[in-house]
Motif scaffolding. Structure first.
Motif, PDB file in Angstrom:
ATOM      1  N   THR A 113      -6.759   3.368  -2.273  1.00  7.75           N
ATOM      2  CA  THR A 113      -6.807   4.737  -1.791  1.00  7.75           C
ATOM      3  C   THR A 113      -6.613   4.727  -0.281  1.00  7.75           C
ATOM      4  O   THR A 113      -7.291   3.982   0.420  1.00  7.75           O
ATOM      5  CB  THR A 113      -8.173   5.371  -2.123  1.00  7.75           C
ATOM      6  OG1 THR A 113      -8.380   5.258  -3.520  1.00  7.75           O
ATOM      7  CG2 THR A 113      -8.198   6.833  -1.721  1.00  7.75           C
TER       8      THR A 113
ATOM      9  N   SER B 206       0.835  -1.200   0.000  1.00 11.38           N
ATOM     10  CA  SER B 206       0.000   0.000   0.000  1.00 11.38           C
ATOM     11  C   SER B 206       0.869   1.249   0.000  1.00 11.38           C
ATOM     12  O   SER B 206       0.425   2.335  -0.346  1.00 11.38           O
ATOM     13  CB  SER B 206      -0.908   0.005   1.221  1.00 11.38           C
ATOM     14  OG  SER B 206      -0.121  -0.115   2.376  1.00 11.38           O
TER      15      SER B 206
ATOM     16  N   GLN C 210      -3.148   0.828  -8.141  1.00 12.71           N
ATOM     17  CA  GLN C 210      -4.599   1.027  -8.206  1.00 12.71           C
ATOM     18  C   GLN C 210      -5.120   1.132  -9.642  1.00 12.71           C
ATOM     19  O   GLN C 210      -6.140   0.538  -9.991  1.00 12.71           O
ATOM     20  CB  GLN C 210      -5.016   2.269  -7.416  1.00 12.71           C
ATOM     21  CG  GLN C 210      -6.513   2.325  -7.225  1.00 12.71           C
ATOM     22  CD  GLN C 210      -6.970   3.601  -6.571  1.00 12.71           C
ATOM     23  OE1 GLN C 210      -6.575   4.684  -6.972  1.00 12.71           O
ATOM     24  NE2 GLN C 210      -7.800   3.482  -5.559  1.00 12.71           N
TER      25      GLN C 210
ATOM     26  N   SER D 101      -9.415   4.168   2.699  1.00 14.00           N
ATOM     27  CA  SER D 101     -10.589   3.333   2.436  1.00 14.00           C
ATOM     28  C   SER D 101     -10.210   1.866   2.329  1.00 14.00           C
ATOM     29  O   SER D 101     -11.009   1.051   1.880  1.00 14.00           O
ATOM     30  CB  SER D 101     -11.320   3.795   1.185  1.00 14.00           C
ATOM     31  OG  SER D 101     -10.436   3.841   0.108  1.00 14.00           O
TER      32      SER D 101
ATOM     33  N   SER E 267      -7.781  -1.249 -11.398  1.00 11.96           N
ATOM     34  CA  SER E 267      -9.048  -0.673 -11.871  1.00 11.96           C
ATOM     35  C   SER E 267      -9.307  -1.078 -13.309  1.00 11.96           C
ATOM     36  O   SER E 267     -10.437  -1.447 -13.665  1.00 11.96           O
ATOM     37  CB  SER E 267      -9.011   0.851 -11.794  1.00 11.96           C
ATOM     38  OG  SER E 267      -8.755   1.258 -10.494  1.00 11.96           O
TER      39      SER E 267
ATOM     40  N   ALA F  29     -10.377  -0.224  -4.858  1.00 13.22           N
ATOM     41  CA  ALA F  29     -10.754   0.799  -3.885  1.00 13.22           C
ATOM     42  C   ALA F  29      -9.809   0.791  -2.695  1.00 13.22           C
ATOM     43  O   ALA F  29      -9.534   1.842  -2.101  1.00 13.22           O
ATOM     44  CB  ALA F  29     -12.194   0.581  -3.432  1.00 13.22           C
TER      45      ALA F  29
ATOM     46  N   ALA G 210     -13.650   5.640  -2.159  1.00  9.66           N
ATOM     47  CA  ALA G 210     -12.245   5.706  -2.557  1.00  9.66           C
ATOM     48  C   ALA G 210     -12.038   6.635  -3.752  1.00  9.66           C
ATOM     49  O   ALA G 210     -10.916   6.767  -4.232  1.00  9.66           O
ATOM     50  CB  ALA G 210     -11.728   4.313  -2.882  1.00  9.66           C
ATOM     51  N   GLY G 211     -13.102   7.217  -4.254  1.00  8.87           N
ATOM     52  CA  GLY G 211     -12.973   8.139  -5.371  1.00  8.87           C
ATOM     53  C   GLY G 211     -13.005   7.470  -6.722  1.00  8.87           C
ATOM     54  O   GLY G 211     -12.692   8.084  -7.737  1.00  8.87           O
TER      55      GLY G 211
ATOM     56  N   GLY H 140      -0.332  10.222  -2.938  1.00  8.75           N
ATOM     57  CA  GLY H 140      -1.321   9.780  -3.903  1.00  8.75           C
ATOM     58  C   GLY H 140      -1.875   8.413  -3.540  1.00  8.75           C
ATOM     59  O   GLY H 140      -1.792   7.973  -2.397  1.00  8.75           O
ATOM     60  N   VAL H 141      -2.432   7.751  -4.543  1.00  9.71           N
ATOM     61  CA  VAL H 141      -2.958   6.417  -4.328  1.00  9.71           C
ATOM     62  C   VAL H 141      -1.857   5.407  -4.633  1.00  9.71           C
ATOM     63  O   VAL H 141      -0.844   5.756  -5.241  1.00  9.71           O
ATOM     64  CB  VAL H 141      -4.179   6.157  -5.227  1.00  9.71           C
ATOM     65  CG1 VAL H 141      -5.321   7.072  -4.836  1.00  9.71           C
ATOM     66  CG2 VAL H 141      -3.823   6.336  -6.677  1.00  9.71           C
TER      67      VAL H 141
END
Lengths: 170, 512
Positions: free
Chosen positions: B348, B287, B300, B351, B304, B345, B436-437, B295-296
């Protein structure tokens, strides 16, 4: 690169490894392919010697060349039409591109320091003795748990293998 | 020299108690080999019964070990992690295996291939899944994954052993062979990835990777590069196992050819194992793999894209399937996509917990519903392989009203209609994605759920609204299968109607 025993050895073992590998994928004869595989594995064993891991080199020769390659030889001898494989590589271009891409990615990582990246710290020049390896394998702070789990895995694989191979009519 | 600890010291130091659910199951399975040997002609009763009992013992042990487990503890010298995540997924795996065993006996007897080895391999595979969800080290992840997979390869080819050369035997052999080759291929990716991560971070231990990863990223050296490449290869390797696009090609053939109970089992436990490892590796260890400060997580975007592709392809290709098992195979690809949404998710910061909990609830709902659906498909399949098409269930509502009703509820749950478990899972996953946007991904998820309604509802329409050819389907199932369907139905409805139940169960889970 200065010319010393190590760099000469490196070149020799690289020729063995890569040459054997090319031999494996180009020959149409399964048996010759097995021999080429042994050559390639022998080259890898040489790398282990150069990397001060003589025990791994011995294991590489005993297990891979001594046992696994022989096993493959037996499997090949039990296969029909060993020498007459007709199928050509039907996906030559995609597989070539895929291996080239992987090679370039790995090459990029190796050459990063040359292009301004920071070169990583050098690994400590310790020679892992056989005793260290043995301790790592069965010491409680080492890898004893995966080792035990692997024995369960082998039990399962053996039950499955016997089951698959058993002749029910007998 | 090394001091060898006494037994008591060993038990305390290694925290052996918290590994009991998995170790007991392995020990029980090895005893079951002997039971099967001595049971003689009675083995068709004793071995499945013994398997169910073993699952029960492991289940009870799991309740004892994890009942108070809000805290996280490692066991077996850091190789094994015992937390609420492990405890919850252990329960899901055990229930899934129980349902599969209940389905199996009937199927094996009907096909004339009843063998004690079947249950032994099933239990070993599930034990592998249980070790995989608890793995705290990349090497354990790999070995447990193989323990999960190798029995499944054999089980997929199980039909071929006794059947003499029929079409089904060939399909089963093809299924096992394809699964084996693709499985070995994906394991190679996984091991290569693990080797690169080890090279970059100097450790295979997941918490230790978390510790050293920020320094590796900051160094911006070759090690950084190899950490990223290694992560990518780990995602590829595990992506094959959980069957997400573009690593899904093997799934339809393997799921169609394998004996139906095996398909049901592997569509659940193999995915649980793979997703648990992905969550542990990506959320716990990596992570901190940030390419932009604050940032993420770097993975991610990749996850996605995989999730979006999986959702779209799985759901759209499922529409054109006539064979129910193939349709459920594509549907299982699609469901892996929804779990991937939760995984994305979790990238992020902040979350991660809600996304992990969403994934777990989704897995629970998927387990009950999918096993139930496969159990219904199994009851209408004939021994010669016929009866598995979408047209074969026309008029089922008239000939077998209760079975049709159960199937309807499973289809509703797979679609994600409220009052079923599937809805709760989807709701939690989409909520986590929005939090998580990842609004776009959540929208794709909702839209593809609408698409999925098309093929799930076609099953219901065929059962209720179309007239059958007049031929009534014979009642093929025994009391065991009926129990499997009942349990799956109960799970689907209970977790759907009492919707806070599932989220309460996972409220303790935190792996970040």
């Amino acid at each position: 690169m200065e010319l010393n025993a190590i760099s000469i050895g490196f070149v020799v073992f690289t020729i063995f490894t890569l040459g054997g590998g090319i031999g494996v994928v180009t020959t149409r004869n399964l048996f010759q392919g097995t021999i080429w595989l042994m050559v390639s594995l022998f080259g890898v064993a040489g790398y282990f010697v150069l990397l001060s891991a003589p025990f791994l080199a011995a294991v590489q020769i005993l297990v891979y060349i001594g046992a696994i390659a022989i096993l493959i030889t037996f499997a090949v001898m039990l296969t029909r039409s060993v020498t007459r494989i007709k199928t050509r590589y039907i996906r030559l271009v995609p597989s070539l591109l895929a291996s080239l891409a992987l090679f370039l990615i790995l090459l990029l990582g190796v050459t990063m320091p040359i292009f301004g990246g920071v070169s990583p710290e050098h690994a400590p020049a310790t020679v892992a003795s056989t005793r260290d390896l043995g301790a790592a394998l069965v010491d409680e702070n080492g890898y004893v748990v995966p080792f035990l789990l692997a024995s369960v895995l082998l039990t399962g694989a053996m039950i499955g293998a016997i089951f698959i191979a058993r002749d029910d009519t007998a | 020299m090394f001091e060898s600890p006494t037994i008591a010291e060993f038990v305390t130091q290694s925290n052996l108690a918290s590994t009991l659910p998995g170790t007991l199951l392995v020990a029980w399975t090895l005893l079951l080999v002997l039971v099967d040997l001595f049971a003689g002609d009675e083995r068709e009763h004793w071995t499945p019964l013994g398997a169910c009992l073993g699952l029960g013992v492991s289940f009870v042990a799991n309740l004892f070990v994890y009942a108070p487990a809000a805290d996280q503890q490692t066991a077996l010298y850091g190789m094994f992690i015992a937390d609420a995540f492990t405890g919850f997924l252990n329960i899901v795996i055990l229930v899934a295996t129980l349902l599969a065993v209940l389905m199996s006996r009937d199927y094996l007897m009907r096909a004339g291939i009843h063998r004690g080895e079947y249950y032994i391999l099933t239990l070993l595979s599930s034990a592998g899944a249980m070790f995989m969800v608890a793995a705290n080290d990349l090497i354990v992840v790999f070995v447990a994954l193989e323990l999960l997979s190798i029995p499944l390869y054999i089980l997929a080819a199980f039909r071929s052993i006794k059947n003499d050369g029929g079409e089904l035997a060939l399909k089963s052999e093809e299924s096992g062979m394809k699964y084996f080759i693709l499985g070995a291929f994906s394991s190679a990716f996984l091991v290569f990835g693990a080797a690169l991560v080890y090279g970059a971070s100097g450790t295979t231990n997941i918490p230790q990777i978390l510790e050293v990863a920020p320094a590796v990223v900051d160094a911006a050296s070759s090690a950084t590069f190899y950490l990223v490449v290694g992560t990518a290869l780990l995602i590829v390797g595990l992506g094959f196992k959980v069957a997400v696009v573009p690593f899904h090609m093997w799934t339809p053939d393997v799921y169609e050819g394998a004996p139906t109970p095996v398909t049901a089992l592997m569509s659940v436990t193999a995915k649980i194992g793979g997703f648990a490892a992905l969550l542990r590796i990506l959320v716990t260890a990596l992570s901190v793999l940030l390419l932009v400060d604050g940032g993420v997580a770097a993975w991610q975007t990749t996850i996605s894209i995989i999730a979006a592709l999986t959702l779209v392809l799985g759901n759209f290709v499922a529409i054109s399937q006539r064979n129910l098992k193939r349709m459920l195979a594509y549907s299982s690809i699609a469901h892996a996509g929804y779990i991937m949404v939760a995984l994305a998710a979790a990238g992020t910061a902040g979350s991660a917990d809600s996304a992990t909990q969403g994934a777990l609830v989704y897995i629970l709902a998927y387990m009950f519903t999918n096993l139930g659906a496969f159990a219904v498909v199994m009851t209408i399949e004939r021994v010669d392989g016929g009866g598995g098409n979408i047209d074969d269930i026309t008029g089922l509502a008239r000939s077998r009203p209760l079975l049709a009703m159960a199937m309807t509820i499973f289809m509703l749950s797979l679609t994600g209609i409220p009052l079923t478990a599937g809805f709760v899972g989807k709701f939690m996953v989409f909520a986590a994605a929005v939090q998580a946007g990842l609004v776009g991904l959540a929208v794709i998820g909702v839209l593809t759920s609408v698409v999925s309604a098309f093929y799930y509802m076609r099953v219901v329409v065929n059962m209720y609204l179309r007239d059958s050819s007049g031929e009534l389907l014979p009642a093929l199932e025994t009391v065991y299968v009926r129990w499997a369907i009942n349990i799956a139905l109960a799970g689907t409805l209970i977790f759907g109607i009492f919707y806070p139940l599932a989220s309460n169960l996972v409220s303790m889970v935190s792996i970040a």
